[in-house]
Design an enzyme around this catalytic site. Structure first.
Site, PDB file in Angstrom:
ATOM      1  N   SER A 150       0.844  -1.195   0.000  1.00  0.00           N
ATOM      2  CA  SER A 150       0.000   0.000   0.000  1.00  0.00           C
ATOM      3  C   SER A 150       0.877   1.242   0.000  1.00  0.00           C
ATOM      4  O   SER A 150       2.001   1.219   0.522  1.00  0.00           O
ATOM      5  CB  SER A 150      -0.896   0.016   1.246  1.00  0.00           C
ATOM      6  OG  SER A 150      -1.539   1.263   1.419  1.00  0.00           O
ATOM      7  N   TYR A 163      -1.405  -0.081  10.394  1.00  0.00           N
ATOM      8  CA  TYR A 163      -1.546  -0.489   8.993  1.00  0.00           C
ATOM      9  C   TYR A 163      -0.340  -0.025   8.182  1.00  0.00           C
ATOM     10  O   TYR A 163       0.237  -0.803   7.408  1.00  0.00           O
ATOM     11  CB  TYR A 163      -2.832   0.105   8.416  1.00  0.00           C
ATOM     12  CG  TYR A 163      -3.150  -0.361   7.008  1.00  0.00           C
ATOM     13  CD1 TYR A 163      -3.697  -1.621   6.792  1.00  0.00           C
ATOM     14  CD2 TYR A 163      -2.915   0.455   5.910  1.00  0.00           C
ATOM     15  CE1 TYR A 163      -4.001  -2.060   5.511  1.00  0.00           C
ATOM     16  CE2 TYR A 163      -3.215   0.027   4.615  1.00  0.00           C
ATOM     17  CZ  TYR A 163      -3.753  -1.226   4.426  1.00  0.00           C
ATOM     18  OH  TYR A 163      -4.046  -1.658   3.150  1.00  0.00           O
TER      19      TYR A 163
END
Length: 260
Positions: A150, A163
């Site tokens: 990501s 995250y």
């Protein structure tokens, strides 16, 4: 057929795709199957997985499509996946680590169970899947792993610190394995998506004000589609990308290159 066209096909190859029942994982499985690969699909939701397998089998009748329900945060389930592969007696040469999840909170609000769970799902499951797949992949001259990371692992975005930490770790795992396993003929790359239109992103993007902020920071001025990530994943699996390893390819509409 021109000899070079075979470099843009995956006929005779077998790919294992995790988190494959929806979103980016489903799009990856569909793309790889369309390019001629047999696909083995893993997801926690057995019913959704069965539907996906039926859809892909109908769409790509010339390839094998098989699925197994498993929770890849569970060590026994991970081992069961590779027992299943051994029983199938297939030659696994491609692995797409797509499974992942998140829980968005301010840093001080996470419990230890919260952030440890995110690490188990996003990092440790991929780490162990790579390790378990290696004895299979090493048997092929052109094996490949693609990890779905990501942009959160590269810059700050509003996804919560755990995250971002997990995706940064996944990117570094990609670089380390690329160097360590190159001599084994295993290429390891990753993709780093920005906002992609999936079930997981829908709640955030449903906020019109937030969506406007996202689009303002995206030079291409739109949200990406799962198929656009899958196309890059597929390229990184193809023989055509045979000299590419250790790369994290942003699929972000220009987000990471945006300045003021």
């Amino acid at each position: 057929m021109h000899p070079r066209l075979s470099h843009w096909r995956l006929d005779g190859r077998t790919a294992l795709v995790t988190g494959a029942s929806k979103g980016i994982g489903y799009a990856c499985a569909r793309e790889l199957a369309a390019l001629g690969a047999d696909v083995l699909l893993i997801a926690r939701d057995g019913d959704a997985l069965e539907e996906v397998c039926d859809e892909l089998s109908e769409e790509c009748p010339d390839v094998e499509v098989m699925g197994m329900a498993a929770d890849l945060t569970d060590a026994e389930d991970r081992l069961a996946v590779f027992d299943w592969i051994a029983d199938l007696d297939v030659e696994l040469s491609l692995l797409v680590n797509n499974v992942g999840g998140n829980l968005v909170k301010p840093t001080l609000d996470y419990t230890s169970d919260d952030y440890r769970g995110i690490f188990e799902l996003n990092v440790f499951s991929a780490y162990e899947m790579c390790r378990l797949a290696q004895p299979h992949l090493v048997q092929h001259a052109n094996a490949a792993i693609v990890n779905v990371g990501s942009v959160s692992g590269i810059v700050h975005v509003r996804t919560g610190s755990p995250y971002g930490m997990t995706k940064a770790a996944l990117h570094q795992l990609t670089r380390n394995l690329a160097c360590e396993w190159a001599e084994d003929g295993i290429r390891v790359n990753g993709v780093a998506p920005w906002y992609i239109r999936t079930q997981r992103s829908e709640p955030a993007l449903a906020d019109a004000e937030y969506l406007d902020e996202v689009l303002d920071r995206t030079p291409m001025g739109r949200i990406g589609e799962p198929e656009e990530v899958a196309g890059v994943v597929a390229f990184l699996c193809l023989p055509a990308s045979g000299y590419v390893t250790g790369e994290i390819v942003a699929v972000d509409g220009g987000f990471l290159r945006y300045g003021f």
